[in-house]
Motif scaffolding. Structure first.
Motif, PDB file in Angstrom:
ATOM      1  N   LYS A   1       0.794  -1.280   0.119  1.00  0.00           N
ATOM      2  CA  LYS A   1       0.097  -0.070  -0.101  1.00  0.00           C
ATOM      3  C   LYS A   1       0.840   1.351  -0.144  1.00  0.00           C
ATOM      4  O   LYS A   1       1.993   1.291   0.694  1.00  0.00           O
ATOM      5  N   PRO A   2       0.353   2.360  -0.652  1.00  0.00           N
ATOM      6  CA  PRO A   2       1.109   3.381  -0.670  1.00  0.00           C
ATOM      7  C   PRO A   2       1.189   4.264   0.705  1.00  0.00           C
ATOM      8  O   PRO A   2      -0.172   4.320   1.308  1.00  0.00           O
ATOM      9  N   VAL A   3       2.191   4.682   1.102  1.00  0.00           N
ATOM     10  CA  VAL A   3       2.184   5.465   2.564  1.00  0.00           C
ATOM     11  C   VAL A   3       2.926   6.673   2.133  1.00  0.00           C
ATOM     12  O   VAL A   3       3.806   6.899   1.521  1.00  0.00           O
ATOM     13  N   PHE A   4       1.987   7.904   2.384  1.00  0.00           N
ATOM     14  CA  PHE A   4       2.543   9.303   2.245  1.00  0.00           C
ATOM     15  C   PHE A   4       3.002   9.822   3.492  1.00  0.00           C
ATOM     16  O   PHE A   4       2.752   9.508   4.379  1.00  0.00           O
ATOM     17  N   PRO A   5       3.964  10.969   2.996  1.00  0.00           N
ATOM     18  CA  PRO A   5       4.518  11.402   4.337  1.00  0.00           C
ATOM     19  C   PRO A   5       3.526  12.123   5.121  1.00  0.00           C
ATOM     20  O   PRO A   5       2.316  12.533   4.610  1.00  0.00           O
ATOM     21  N   LYS A   6       3.987  12.337   6.403  1.00  0.00           N
ATOM     22  CA  LYS A   6       2.820  12.913   7.333  1.00  0.00           C
ATOM     23  C   LYS A   6       3.024  14.488   7.231  1.00  0.00           C
ATOM     24  O   LYS A   6       2.191  15.286   7.700  1.00  0.00           O
ATOM     25  N   GLY A   7       3.713  15.029   6.421  1.00  0.00           N
ATOM     26  CA  GLY A   7       3.948  16.548   6.285  1.00  0.00           C
ATOM     27  C   GLY A   7       4.135  16.822   4.834  1.00  0.00           C
ATOM     28  O   GLY A   7       4.091  16.115   4.117  1.00  0.00           O
TER      29      GLY A   7
ATOM     30  N   HIS B   1       5.696  21.797   6.803  1.00  0.00           N
ATOM     31  CA  HIS B   1       4.521  22.068   7.246  1.00  0.00           C
ATOM     32  C   HIS B   1       3.750  20.747   7.662  1.00  0.00           C
ATOM     33  O   HIS B   1       4.030  19.584   7.071  1.00  0.00           O
ATOM     34  N   LYS B   2       2.908  20.708   8.624  1.00  0.00           N
ATOM     35  CA  LYS B   2       2.098  19.646   9.015  1.00  0.00           C
ATOM     36  C   LYS B   2       0.894  19.430   8.105  1.00  0.00           C
ATOM     37  O   LYS B   2       0.450  20.255   7.620  1.00  0.00           O
ATOM     38  N   LEU B   3       0.603  18.226   8.114  1.00  0.00           N
ATOM     39  CA  LEU B   3      -0.683  17.704   7.327  1.00  0.00           C
ATOM     40  C   LEU B   3      -1.835  18.609   7.831  1.00  0.00           C
ATOM     41  O   LEU B   3      -2.084  18.810   9.187  1.00  0.00           O
ATOM     42  N   GLY B   4      -2.606  19.375   6.920  1.00  0.00           N
ATOM     43  CA  GLY B   4      -3.795  19.851   7.223  1.00  0.00           C
ATOM     44  C   GLY B   4      -3.269  21.379   7.373  1.00  0.00           C
ATOM     45  O   GLY B   4      -4.252  22.536   7.360  1.00  0.00           O
TER      46      GLY B   4
END
Length: 100
Positions: free
Chosen positions: A53-59, A69-72
């Motif tokens: 599964k693809p895992v994206f960076p949290k930022g 920058h943080k997610l969101g």
């Protein structure tokens, strides 16, 4: 004689005219939405594959100044863009009011 060529078709013509007005309105709305969002740019984030599964960076990294920058998070850039860190991408759109 009423001056119309086909009075028996007046009701059908009125319905057709009404439908054409609705379609024209929808077309105008679609074009205006496309033009408003057309100026935005997206910058995809690189993902890693883990367990298939693809895992994206949290930022996110600002594509213009390389800051993290943080997610969101959302932020304003020096070149009048408002960027937002999303799960799969960074989206940057022009700000409505901007002073340079």
């Amino acid at each position: 004689m009423s001056g119309r060529f086909f009075p028996q078709h007046e009701e059908q013509l009125a319905k057709l005219e009404s439908r054409m007005k609705v379609l024209l309105s929808l077309l105008a709305l679609s074009l205006s939405l496309a033009l408003c969002n057309g100026a935005c740019s997206t910058h995809p984030k690189e993902s890693e594959m883990k367990n298939g599964k693809p895992v994206f960076p949290k930022g996110c990294v600002d594509p213009y100044n390389e800051k993290n920058h943080k997610l969101g998070d959302s932020w304003n850039t020096m070149n009048c863009l408002k960027c937002e860190c999303k799960r799969k991408e960074v989206e940057c759109c022009p700000r409505r009011k901007c002073k340079n």
